[in-house]
Scaffold this active site. Sequence first.
Site, short mmCIF file in Angstrom:
data_model
loop_
_atom_site.label_atom_id
_atom_site.label_comp_id
_atom_site.label_asym_id
_atom_site.label_seq_id
_atom_site.Cartn_x
_atom_site.Cartn_y
_atom_site.Cartn_z
N ASN A 1 -4.18 6.37 -0.56
CA ASN A 1 -3.41 6.74 0.63
C ASN A 1 -2.72 8.09 0.47
O ASN A 1 -2.54 8.82 1.45
CB ASN A 1 -2.38 5.66 0.95
N HIS B 1 -3.06 -3.51 -5.51
CA HIS B 1 -3.36 -3.12 -4.13
C HIS B 1 -4.84 -3.31 -3.83
O HIS B 1 -5.69 -2.51 -4.22
CB HIS B 1 -2.94 -1.66 -3.90
N SER C 1 0.82 -1.21 0.00
CA SER C 1 0.00 0.00 0.00
C SER C 1 0.85 1.26 0.00
O SER C 1 0.34 2.35 -0.18
CB SER C 1 -0.90 0.02 1.24
#
Length: 607
Positions: free
Chosen positions: A512, A462, A441
Amino acid sequence: MATPLSHTSASPLSPLSPLRTIAVVGLGTMGAGITEVLAKAGRTVIGIDVSEAQAARALAALESSTARAVQRGRLTEQERADLVARVRVSTDLRTAADADLVIEVAPESYEIKQQIFRELDGIVRPEAILATGTNALSVTRLAADSARPERVLGLHFFNPAPAMKLVEVVSSVLTAPTAVAAVTDLALDLGKEPVAVGDRPGFVADGLLFGYLNQAAAMYEARYASREDIDAAMRLGCGLPMGPLALLDLIGVDTARTVLEAMYAESRDRLHAPAPILKQLSEAGLTGRKSGRGFYAYDAPGSSTVVPDALTPPSDTAATAGRTVRSVGVAGSGTMASGIAEVFAKAGYDVVLAARSEEKAQVAKARIGKSLSRSVDKGRLTAEAAAQTLDRITPAGSYDAFADVDLAVEAVAEDLEIKQQLFATLDKVCKPGAVLATTTSSLPVVACARATSRPQDVIGMHFFNPAPAMKLVEVVRTVLTAEDVHATVREVCVKVRKHAVDCSDRAGFIVNALLFPYLNNAIKMVQEHYASLDDIDAAMKLGGGYPMGPFELLDVVGLDVSLAIEKVLHREFRDPGLAPAPLLEHLVAAGCLGRKTGRGFREYARR
């Protein structure tokens, strides 16, 4: 709720002052929505706008929305008639003379707002409260220019006002506590959730939201990912009601630019410096839905219907054929590895689930069995389908079992050295032409690729946790990834019923890279004693439509995991604004890692 006291039994700024007559200055979308909310709560409302046509439109909108409410059984005809009778509109600010409270929702301009407040000083009664609906400008500056600064505060509703529960009540250093109390009581009486905040641009919700939106605009401007993939990633990866670029179009690109400029003027944080594309679109008149075009094109000004334009991706994107995938190897024995193995087995693939020992692999398969049983109990899967799915999974205590797989997916610890060692092993045991994927990630995919003799066969895949439930997969190409490897993974995502988004090999990928700076900024708000954990979480859930507040999410993700991702982002982009908040580092150092340790930002009952 207690019945409000009358004027005869309460002082003008008593906390129980009922604020019965309220003027709303500015009858755009927000002003019209606030007018409706107030009238529904039994207040007498004076709607004021410089434009007679705008005032008429606001009244027509009220009549239309209340007529729909009658059709849906939410109002009777008599209630509707009484509600509409409580509202009158005007183009003359002097009609606010008898108001207990004036709410200004004019355009975001100091000059316009200051002019309104100066005029109101000479019109309203001395005990009246003046509220600004600004979400970007300084309430203190507006109060200081007023003849009654102690009665000036911010009252920030969210759009659409009738539906959104959050109201931010903004105090300046000059605001009288009794004025705050009176307006807070009003918000509660309107059925809203008031959050008390201090005066800084963006307050809580927009202060966090607009930084995130700005980063998304910058990501798109850098051509890191398409607008469609950025929006899909945040909707499917974070459960948000809208993607950031679609939300910018709804808010107004020009409005977002104004808010960010005000935030940057105070913070000097580069994360708040408006992305150049916001200026370009604003100055070109491409301000979003209201103009018919912004980041997306719409079928008419004011419409929500997106229409294809020159940037819309073609539907037939498969220019390169992928490799054949019949069997899949999943490396790892944790929750993520088990979830990914379950996803592939459900889709009909033969799966080898390999761990460092046969025992660990058997435990991981047993975990999948329990997950499938829960799906059967909930009626999502038949017992026969669950049994067939489990039969497709072969546990193994050695990665040698990957010798014949077509796709190997690693889901081991988020440690680059461990992953590189695993990829060196996969390079030796997997057959030529097998695709090697990492579920990292935050780590560089190319570093995993360089640990092999076939970097062209390595790609990022991912998944999000829990893998069986989450629809998103970020497909991460390195500069060395072969086109047919990318095509293979895209095809596999379709077969396992996941939504794939493309991005390059950059720290944080899409989700993220946008999510964790937002979480970090929330921590900084608490660290600076600007707002409480509970108020920030409430603000983002009620004002932004987020499924979880930032501190709820941090404790679920794990503070150690969050800190590691923050450090990777800071190291890659070298932006001071991305430096992890010291409070996060202190909690991790103290072993307060979130739910898994029983304490993070909050405390949890031990199981």
